[in-house]
Scaffold this motif. Structure first.
Motif, PDB file in Angstrom:
ATOM      1  N   SER A  40       7.886   0.099   5.786  1.00  0.00           N
ATOM      2  CA  SER A  40       7.895  -0.531   7.105  1.00  0.00           C
ATOM      3  C   SER A  40       9.318  -0.744   7.611  1.00  0.00           C
ATOM      4  O   SER A  40       9.527  -0.843   8.818  1.00  0.00           O
ATOM      5  N   ALA A  41      10.270  -0.807   6.712  1.00  0.00           N
ATOM      6  CA  ALA A  41      11.653  -1.049   7.113  1.00  0.00           C
ATOM      7  C   ALA A  41      12.528   0.193   6.976  1.00  0.00           C
ATOM      8  O   ALA A  41      13.700   0.158   7.335  1.00  0.00           O
ATOM      9  N   THR A  42      11.966   1.284   6.449  1.00  0.00           N
ATOM     10  CA  THR A  42      12.787   2.469   6.215  1.00  0.00           C
ATOM     11  C   THR A  42      13.192   3.139   7.523  1.00  0.00           C
ATOM     12  O   THR A  42      12.482   3.065   8.522  1.00  0.00           O
ATOM     13  N   LYS A  43      14.292   3.778   7.489  1.00  0.00           N
ATOM     14  CA  LYS A  43      14.756   4.575   8.629  1.00  0.00           C
ATOM     15  C   LYS A  43      14.844   6.046   8.213  1.00  0.00           C
ATOM     16  O   LYS A  43      15.507   6.836   8.843  1.00  0.00           O
ATOM     17  N   GLY A  44      14.157   6.385   7.119  1.00  0.00           N
ATOM     18  CA  GLY A  44      14.234   7.735   6.561  1.00  0.00           C
ATOM     19  C   GLY A  44      13.144   8.664   7.067  1.00  0.00           C
ATOM     20  O   GLY A  44      12.493   8.419   8.088  1.00  0.00           O
ATOM     21  N   ARG A  45      12.924   9.745   6.321  1.00  0.00           N
ATOM     22  CA  ARG A  45      11.935  10.769   6.685  1.00  0.00           C
ATOM     23  C   ARG A  45      10.515  10.208   6.641  1.00  0.00           C
ATOM     24  O   ARG A  45       9.636  10.706   7.323  1.00  0.00           O
ATOM     25  N   LEU A  46      10.293   9.203   5.808  1.00  0.00           N
ATOM     26  CA  LEU A  46       8.952   8.631   5.670  1.00  0.00           C
ATOM     27  C   LEU A  46       8.565   7.725   6.841  1.00  0.00           C
ATOM     28  O   LEU A  46       7.410   7.359   6.990  1.00  0.00           O
ATOM     29  N   ARG A  47       9.546   7.402   7.636  1.00  0.00           N
ATOM     30  CA  ARG A  47       9.291   6.545   8.791  1.00  0.00           C
ATOM     31  C   ARG A  47       8.214   7.183   9.673  1.00  0.00           C
ATOM     32  O   ARG A  47       8.288   8.347  10.039  1.00  0.00           O
ATOM     33  N   GLY A  48       7.220   6.434   9.989  1.00  0.00           N
ATOM     34  CA  GLY A  48       6.171   6.935  10.860  1.00  0.00           C
ATOM     35  C   GLY A  48       5.075   7.719  10.163  1.00  0.00           C
ATOM     36  O   GLY A  48       4.178   8.235  10.813  1.00  0.00           O
ATOM     37  N   LYS A  49       5.123   7.825   8.837  1.00  0.00           N
ATOM     38  CA  LYS A  49       4.055   8.531   8.115  1.00  0.00           C
ATOM     39  C   LYS A  49       2.795   7.667   8.011  1.00  0.00           C
ATOM     40  O   LYS A  49       1.717   8.178   7.775  1.00  0.00           O
ATOM     41  N   MET A  50       2.965   6.365   8.166  1.00  0.00           N
ATOM     42  CA  MET A  50       1.847   5.439   8.003  1.00  0.00           C
ATOM     43  C   MET A  50       1.946   4.375   9.089  1.00  0.00           C
ATOM     44  O   MET A  50       3.019   3.824   9.323  1.00  0.00           O
ATOM     45  N   ARG A  51       0.831   4.083   9.735  1.00  0.00           N
ATOM     46  CA  ARG A  51       0.858   3.120  10.829  1.00  0.00           C
ATOM     47  C   ARG A  51       1.044   1.687  10.351  1.00  0.00           C
ATOM     48  O   ARG A  51       1.757   0.917  10.969  1.00  0.00           O
ATOM     49  N   HIS A  52       0.407   1.308   9.291  1.00  0.00           N
ATOM     50  CA  HIS A  52       0.424  -0.090   8.831  1.00  0.00           C
ATOM     51  C   HIS A  52       0.915  -0.199   7.386  1.00  0.00           C
ATOM     52  O   HIS A  52       0.141  -0.575   6.496  1.00  0.00           O
ATOM     53  N   PRO A  53       2.173   0.117   7.110  1.00  0.00           N
ATOM     54  CA  PRO A  53       2.612   0.089   5.705  1.00  0.00           C
ATOM     55  C   PRO A  53       2.530  -1.295   5.060  1.00  0.00           C
ATOM     56  O   PRO A  53       2.157  -1.404   3.892  1.00  0.00           O
ATOM     57  N   GLN A  54       2.845  -2.346   5.806  1.00  0.00           N
ATOM     58  CA  GLN A  54       2.786  -3.678   5.194  1.00  0.00           C
ATOM     59  C   GLN A  54       1.350  -4.069   4.856  1.00  0.00           C
ATOM     60  O   GLN A  54       1.078  -4.573   3.762  1.00  0.00           O
ATOM     61  N   LEU A  55       0.441  -3.850   5.780  1.00  0.00           N
ATOM     62  CA  LEU A  55      -0.955  -4.193   5.518  1.00  0.00           C
ATOM     63  C   LEU A  55      -1.563  -3.280   4.450  1.00  0.00           C
ATOM     64  O   LEU A  55      -2.379  -3.727   3.636  1.00  0.00           O
ATOM     65  N   THR A  56      -1.158  -2.023   4.430  1.00  0.00           N
ATOM     66  CA  THR A  56      -1.616  -1.116   3.370  1.00  0.00           C
ATOM     67  C   THR A  56      -1.099  -1.595   2.021  1.00  0.00           C
ATOM     68  O   THR A  56      -1.835  -1.576   1.027  1.00  0.00           O
ATOM     69  N   ALA A  57       0.145  -2.052   1.988  1.00  0.00           N
ATOM     70  CA  ALA A  57       0.710  -2.585   0.739  1.00  0.00           C
ATOM     71  C   ALA A  57      -0.058  -3.819   0.280  1.00  0.00           C
ATOM     72  O   ALA A  57      -0.311  -3.987  -0.923  1.00  0.00           O
ATOM     73  N   VAL A  58      -0.448  -4.683   1.211  1.00  0.00           N
ATOM     74  CA  VAL A  58      -1.236  -5.858   0.842  1.00  0.00           C
ATOM     75  C   VAL A  58      -2.573  -5.426   0.254  1.00  0.00           C
ATOM     76  O   VAL A  58      -3.041  -5.993  -0.737  1.00  0.00           O
ATOM     77  N   LYS A  59      -3.186  -4.407   0.834  1.00  0.00           N
ATOM     78  CA  LYS A  59      -4.466  -3.916   0.310  1.00  0.00           C
ATOM     79  C   LYS A  59      -4.296  -3.350  -1.104  1.00  0.00           C
ATOM     80  O   LYS A  59      -5.111  -3.629  -1.985  1.00  0.00           O
ATOM     81  N   ILE A  60      -3.237  -2.578  -1.332  1.00  0.00           N
ATOM     82  CA  ILE A  60      -2.977  -2.022  -2.673  1.00  0.00           C
ATOM     83  C   ILE A  60      -2.723  -3.158  -3.656  1.00  0.00           C
ATOM     84  O   ILE A  60      -3.254  -3.168  -4.770  1.00  0.00           O
ATOM     85  N   TRP A  61      -1.907  -4.135  -3.243  1.00  0.00           N
ATOM     86  CA  TRP A  61      -1.590  -5.306  -4.073  1.00  0.00           C
ATOM     87  C   TRP A  61      -2.859  -6.056  -4.440  1.00  0.00           C
ATOM     88  O   TRP A  61      -3.070  -6.427  -5.596  1.00  0.00           O
ATOM     89  N   ALA A  62      -3.732  -6.280  -3.460  1.00  0.00           N
ATOM     90  CA  ALA A  62      -4.962  -7.028  -3.705  1.00  0.00           C
ATOM     91  C   ALA A  62      -5.881  -6.277  -4.669  1.00  0.00           C
ATOM     92  O   ALA A  62      -6.415  -6.870  -5.617  1.00  0.00           O
ATOM     93  N   VAL A  63      -6.062  -4.983  -4.447  1.00  0.00           N
ATOM     94  CA  VAL A  63      -6.906  -4.183  -5.336  1.00  0.00           C
ATOM     95  C   VAL A  63      -6.327  -4.186  -6.756  1.00  0.00           C
ATOM     96  O   VAL A  63      -7.063  -4.339  -7.736  1.00  0.00           O
ATOM     97  N   ALA A  64      -5.011  -4.030  -6.859  1.00  0.00           N
ATOM     98  CA  ALA A  64      -4.367  -4.034  -8.182  1.00  0.00           C
ATOM     99  C   ALA A  64      -4.659  -5.335  -8.930  1.00  0.00           C
ATOM    100  O   ALA A  64      -4.963  -5.323 -10.128  1.00  0.00           O
ATOM    101  N   HIS A  65      -4.593  -6.444  -8.214  1.00  0.00           N
ATOM    102  CA  HIS A  65      -4.828  -7.732  -8.857  1.00  0.00           C
ATOM    103  C   HIS A  65      -6.309  -7.999  -9.113  1.00  0.00           C
ATOM    104  O   HIS A  65      -6.659  -8.705 -10.061  1.00  0.00           O
TER     105      HIS A  65
END
Length: 181
Positions: free
Chosen positions: A84-109
């Motif tokens: 969500s904070a990157t300015k690299g090539r991955l920028r814009g590959k995912m619309r909701h990186p923070q919320l996706t990260a929360v979902k991955i974090w929640a599933v992991a736990h």
């Protein structure tokens, strides 16, 4: 458990405030942001107090190997959050990186914790993140940002590894060693 549930409700309400009552929040100006932030922080504090104080009610016994899966998913979650904070090539590959990260974090736990308080906390935050994505997608158009230089993605990998180490240290400090012996 009541504090945990109240915390989840406040967390969700604070985040949904902007989309559920946009005119009210806009009419409040900067104070609206402050009110939402306060509600979110109080919700977070209540979730921590409620989770730590909840009676342990075991629902299932996760296999030992799930700790390794959890750690791998957590590494991915930290990386995706950083997108969500990157300015690299991955920028814009995912619309909701923070919320996706929360979902991955929640599933992991959820995979590694088999008690009722964990199901309520991580399941509740997973449900919130899913609903948040649905609401945002229905109410806002997305303008995909242009990709930046690849060297910024390398920096993201380095920051991910450092942050994963910091998060692991904090878990250890709190008494939960995330790596099996």
């Amino acid at each position: 458990m009541a504090y945990l549930i109240l915390g989840l409700i406040l967390w969700s309400a604070g985040h949904f405030f902007k989309r559920a009552a946009p005119d009210m929040r806009a009419g409040m100006g900067n104070a609206g942001k402050g009110v939402a932030a306060l509600i979110i922080v109080v919700g977070l504090v209540l979730m921590v107090i409620g989770y730590r104080g909840a009676e342990f009610v075991n629902l299932w016994y996760p296999p030992v190997w799930t700790v390794h899966l959890n750690n791998l998913l957590m590494l991915v979650a930290v990386f995706v959050y950083g997108m969500s904070a990157t300015k690299g090539r991955l920028r814009g590959k995912m619309r909701h990186p923070q919320l996706t990260a929360v979902k991955i974090w929640a599933v992991a736990h959820l995979i590694v914790n088999g008690d009722l308080a964990s199901v309520v906390l991580f399941g509740g935050l997973l449900a919130w993140a899913v609903l948040e994505v649905v609401v945002i997608n229905r109410t806002q158009e997305w303008e995909r940002p242009a990709p930046g230089p690849a060297r910024k993605d390398i920096l993201l990998v380095v920051i991910t590894l450092v942050m994963f180490g910091v998060i692991s240290w904090i878990h250890n400090w709190l008494g939960v060693w995330p790596f099996p012996g």
